[in-house]
Design a protein around this motif. Sequence first.
Motif, PDB file in Angstrom:
ATOM      1  N   GLU A 182       4.834   1.976  -1.949  1.00  0.00           N
ATOM      2  CA  GLU A 182       4.556   2.278  -0.538  1.00  0.00           C
ATOM      3  C   GLU A 182       5.056   1.166   0.385  1.00  0.00           C
ATOM      4  O   GLU A 182       5.689   1.415   1.395  1.00  0.00           O
ATOM      5  CB  GLU A 182       3.054   2.473  -0.308  1.00  0.00           C
ATOM      6  CG  GLU A 182       2.637   3.930  -0.362  1.00  0.00           C
ATOM      7  CD  GLU A 182       1.674   4.199  -1.495  1.00  0.00           C
ATOM      8  OE1 GLU A 182       0.545   3.661  -1.439  1.00  0.00           O
ATOM      9  OE2 GLU A 182       2.051   4.902  -2.446  1.00  0.00           O
ATOM     10  N   ARG A 183       4.764  -0.074  -0.019  1.00  0.00           N
ATOM     11  CA  ARG A 183       5.191  -1.207   0.813  1.00  0.00           C
ATOM     12  C   ARG A 183       6.652  -1.576   0.587  1.00  0.00           C
ATOM     13  O   ARG A 183       7.246  -2.316   1.360  1.00  0.00           O
ATOM     14  CB  ARG A 183       4.286  -2.419   0.534  1.00  0.00           C
ATOM     15  CG  ARG A 183       2.863  -2.211   1.092  1.00  0.00           C
ATOM     16  CD  ARG A 183       1.879  -3.237   0.517  1.00  0.00           C
ATOM     17  NE  ARG A 183       2.312  -4.595   0.781  1.00  0.00           N
ATOM     18  CZ  ARG A 183       2.083  -5.627  -0.027  1.00  0.00           C
ATOM     19  NH1 ARG A 183       1.424  -5.452  -1.141  1.00  0.00           N
ATOM     20  NH2 ARG A 183       2.498  -6.822   0.294  1.00  0.00           N
ATOM     21  N   GLY A 184       7.221  -1.086  -0.513  1.00  0.00           N
ATOM     22  CA  GLY A 184       8.620  -1.418  -0.817  1.00  0.00           C
ATOM     23  C   GLY A 184       8.801  -2.872  -1.205  1.00  0.00           C
ATOM     24  O   GLY A 184       9.767  -3.522  -0.810  1.00  0.00           O
ATOM     25  N   THR A 185       7.846  -3.394  -1.973  1.00  0.00           N
ATOM     26  CA  THR A 185       7.924  -4.811  -2.344  1.00  0.00           C
ATOM     27  C   THR A 185       7.962  -5.002  -3.863  1.00  0.00           C
ATOM     28  O   THR A 185       7.456  -4.180  -4.621  1.00  0.00           O
ATOM     29  CB  THR A 185       6.712  -5.593  -1.807  1.00  0.00           C
ATOM     30  OG1 THR A 185       5.520  -4.946  -2.248  1.00  0.00           O
ATOM     31  CG2 THR A 185       6.727  -5.684  -0.296  1.00  0.00           C
ATOM     32  N   LEU A 186       8.553  -6.121  -4.244  1.00  0.00           N
ATOM     33  CA  LEU A 186       8.592  -6.547  -5.642  1.00  0.00           C
ATOM     34  C   LEU A 186       7.996  -7.952  -5.695  1.00  0.00           C
ATOM     35  O   LEU A 186       8.401  -8.824  -4.914  1.00  0.00           O
ATOM     36  CB  LEU A 186      10.043  -6.588  -6.140  1.00  0.00           C
ATOM     37  CG  LEU A 186      10.843  -5.278  -6.102  1.00  0.00           C
ATOM     38  CD1 LEU A 186      12.333  -5.560  -6.272  1.00  0.00           C
ATOM     39  CD2 LEU A 186      10.363  -4.327  -7.198  1.00  0.00           C
ATOM     40  N   GLU A 187       7.032  -8.149  -6.598  1.00  0.00           N
ATOM     41  CA  GLU A 187       6.411  -9.487  -6.723  1.00  0.00           C
ATOM     42  C   GLU A 187       6.533  -9.950  -8.165  1.00  0.00           C
ATOM     43  O   GLU A 187       6.058  -9.270  -9.074  1.00  0.00           O
ATOM     44  CB  GLU A 187       4.918  -9.415  -6.398  1.00  0.00           C
ATOM     45  CG  GLU A 187       4.556  -9.158  -4.961  1.00  0.00           C
ATOM     46  CD  GLU A 187       3.043  -8.949  -4.870  1.00  0.00           C
ATOM     47  OE1 GLU A 187       2.285  -9.922  -5.008  1.00  0.00           O
ATOM     48  OE2 GLU A 187       2.647  -7.780  -4.714  1.00  0.00           O
ATOM     49  N   TRP A 188       7.138 -11.107  -8.355  1.00  0.00           N
ATOM     50  CA  TRP A 188       7.297 -11.658  -9.703  1.00  0.00           C
ATOM     51  C   TRP A 188       6.096 -12.546 -10.043  1.00  0.00           C
ATOM     52  O   TRP A 188       5.709 -13.408  -9.238  1.00  0.00           O
ATOM     53  CB  TRP A 188       8.584 -12.466  -9.800  1.00  0.00           C
ATOM     54  CG  TRP A 188       9.791 -11.595  -9.974  1.00  0.00           C
ATOM     55  CD1 TRP A 188      10.406 -11.299 -11.149  1.00  0.00           C
ATOM     56  CD2 TRP A 188      10.529 -10.896  -8.957  1.00  0.00           C
ATOM     57  NE1 TRP A 188      11.462 -10.454 -10.923  1.00  0.00           N
ATOM     58  CE2 TRP A 188      11.556 -10.187  -9.601  1.00  0.00           C
ATOM     59  CE3 TRP A 188      10.403 -10.789  -7.570  1.00  0.00           C
ATOM     60  CZ2 TRP A 188      12.473  -9.403  -8.910  1.00  0.00           C
ATOM     61  CZ3 TRP A 188      11.308  -9.992  -6.881  1.00  0.00           C
ATOM     62  CH2 TRP A 188      12.328  -9.323  -7.539  1.00  0.00           C
ATOM     63  N   LYS A 189       5.534 -12.302 -11.227  1.00  0.00           N
ATOM     64  CA  LYS A 189       4.305 -12.995 -11.640  1.00  0.00           C
ATOM     65  C   LYS A 189       4.526 -13.732 -12.960  1.00  0.00           C
ATOM     66  O   LYS A 189       5.324 -13.298 -13.791  1.00  0.00           O
ATOM     67  CB  LYS A 189       3.190 -11.971 -11.862  1.00  0.00           C
ATOM     68  CG  LYS A 189       2.989 -10.992 -10.729  1.00  0.00           C
ATOM     69  CD  LYS A 189       1.999 -11.522  -9.743  1.00  0.00           C
ATOM     70  CE  LYS A 189       1.579 -10.447  -8.765  1.00  0.00           C
ATOM     71  NZ  LYS A 189       0.669 -10.958  -7.759  1.00  0.00           N
TER      72      LYS A 189
END
Length: 241
Positions: free
Chosen positions: A204-211
Motif C-alpha cells: 500500500e505504501r510502496g516501500t521496501l525496508e531491509w532488516k
Amino acid sequence: MRIGVVSDIHSNLPALRAVLEDMQSVDAVWCLGDFVGYGPWPNECITLLRDIQAAGIAGNHDVAAIGKISTVDFNRDAAIATVWTTGQLTPESTSYLGSLLPRTEIEGVTLAHGTPREPVWEYLLTDETARANFGQFSTQLCLVGHTHIPSVFVLKEDDTVGLGHMPGGTSYEIGKLRTIANPGSVGQPRDQDPRAAYLVYDSERGTLEWKRVAYDIESTQAEMRKAGLPQFFIDRLERGV
Ligand code: ZN
C-alpha cells in the motif's frame, strides 16, 4: 499488504526462526528460493515455511538437491553439501521442492531466484545485468535472491540503472520507477554482516525496508559440525561473507 520477503535460507533453522519472529505482523511471507543447501536443517526449514503458508519459488540448491539439475557447476564443497542434503530430504520435502516454479508472479510482483531472464543461475550484481533483465518482466517490481547481497536496482527515466547495497535499517520508496530488489540471505549472508537478512514490502505504501536480525550462529555451526558439513561453510557464517 505487508509482506515479509525471505531468500536463501540454506537449511539454517535458527536464522529462519529469528527472522520470522522479528517480522511479527505481516500478512504474507514470500520465499525466493534456496530453502536448502549448505546448512543442517533442510526438512525443518521447509516444514516451517509450509506451516505458515509461505509462497515459494525454487533456487538452484533446491533443484540440485532433488536431482533436477546436476552439481557439475557447483564448487566441490557445495556439491558435498548437496549430496548430504539429498540424503536427508523426506519424501514430503522432495515433492514440495519439486512442485516449486523457478519464477512466478504474485500480487502483481515478479519473483525469481536468480534473475527473471535466467531464474535458476544468473547472478544480479551489475547494472548491465539489471538493464538486460528489466526487459524480461512486465511488473513494476521484481524480487530476486541468489547473490546473498541485500540490494536494489532501479531503472531511471533516462534509461540508466541505479543500484545500491541496502544494509539493515535502510528503506526505499518505489514511486513510479521499475525496481528489482534483493532481500539478502537469511541463512548465509555475504555482505560482511553475519546477521540474518530479510525485507518487508508494504504494497500500500510502496516501500521496501531491509532488516537484519541476530541469531544463534554457534548453534548452527555446532549442528553443521555434527553433520560433517564442509568447514568452509561453517566458518563463513560468523564472518558474513
Ligand atoms: Zn543461495
